[in-house]
Design a protein around this motif. Structure first.
Motif, short mmCIF file in Angstrom:
data_model
loop_
_atom_site.label_atom_id
_atom_site.label_comp_id
_atom_site.label_asym_id
_atom_site.label_seq_id
_atom_site.Cartn_x
_atom_site.Cartn_y
_atom_site.Cartn_z
N LEU A 80 -44.29 -4.63 -4.56
CA LEU A 80 -43.57 -5.27 -5.67
C LEU A 80 -44.21 -4.89 -7.00
CD1 LEU A 80 -41.50 -7.27 -6.81
CD2 LEU A 80 -43.12 -9.11 -6.32
N PHE A 110 -45.26 -20.57 -9.07
CA PHE A 110 -44.37 -20.18 -7.97
C PHE A 110 -44.36 -21.22 -6.85
CE2 PHE A 110 -44.27 -16.05 -9.92
CZ PHE A 110 -43.03 -15.57 -9.56
N LEU A 165 -44.77 -12.87 -4.12
CA LEU A 165 -44.10 -12.83 -5.42
C LEU A 165 -45.09 -13.06 -6.56
CD1 LEU A 165 -40.83 -14.83 -4.63
CD2 LEU A 165 -41.02 -12.38 -5.04
#
Length: 219
Positions: free
Chosen positions: A28, A70, A91
């Motif tokens: 990512l 998050f 993430l």
């Protein structure tokens, strides 16, 4: 050695989760970092502004606070039971590390002679193709050492996920202590965790050396 062989199931889970967070977060970070790095050198003022804002805000925010956002912020939206903690960890660490990837790439892009990009534009290539076909391949070759340093830091930053319900290596001490009848004391566990991280970092250093030799010849 009892702390290892008496807890093989726990060690297997912890190492697997650590590698998952590292690989997922790294992928990512690389994809998002390339996009943001391109935005940082884009001729479009709005794109440059958005990229700069993203880097300055996220990079200057402590990683722990990013995890808090998050894990707890996502729960506040009512999605707590729909996303696994390890996914939120990926993430958080990926979006955070992407800022460092973007800055390393931007530095690498600035090492590519301007004339090459101008020549590519002169033959009609749009900005996206100039970056992907001409600039980025050369930039990646010049930023192997700092980029690997970013990913080594990412690997070590995975330990933050242990504080947010991700059963990875940094959580081994508490996991073994809380499990009845499990061999090993906290200091032994921490020493073995440190050794695992040392081995993983050494492996990444070997990869770095291979890439440097390969791309040095390719030049």
């Amino acid at each position: 050695m009892d702390v290892i062989f008496g807890n093989l199931d726990l060690w297997g889970t912890a190492i697997t989760n650590t590698l998952l967070v590292f690989a997922g977060g790294g992928l990512l970070a690389l994809v998002l970092g390339i996009i943001v790095g391109g935005m940082r050198v884009s001729p479009v003022p709005i794109a440059r502004g958005v990229g700069t804002l993203y880097v300055n805000i996220v990079r200057n925010t402590p990683l722990t606070l990013v995890f808090f956002f998050f894990v707890f912020g996502y729960s506040a939206l009512g999605f707590a039971n729909k996303v696994e903690p390890i996914v939120l960890g990926i993430l958080a660490i990926g979006i955070y590390t992407a800022t460092y990837v973007a800055e390393v790439l931007r530095a690498g892009i600035n090492t590519v002679p301007v004339g090459q990009a101008e020549a590519a534009r002169a033959i009609g290539l749009p900005f996206g193709q100039v970056m992907s076909l001409v600039v980025l391949p050369q930039a990646f070759r010049s930023v192997v050492p700092p980029m690997m340093s970013v990913f080594i830091a990412l690997l070590k930053n995975t330990t933050v996920a242990a504080g947010f319900s991700v059963a990875e290596l940094a959580a081994m001490r508490a996991t073994i202590n809380d499990a009845a009848g499990r061999p090993g004391n906290p200091m032994e566990v921490l020493l073995w965790v440190a050794l695992v991280f040392v081995v993983l970092v050494l492996l990444m250093s070997l990869v770095q050396n291979r890439l440097e030799k390969k791309w040095r010849i390719a030049r």
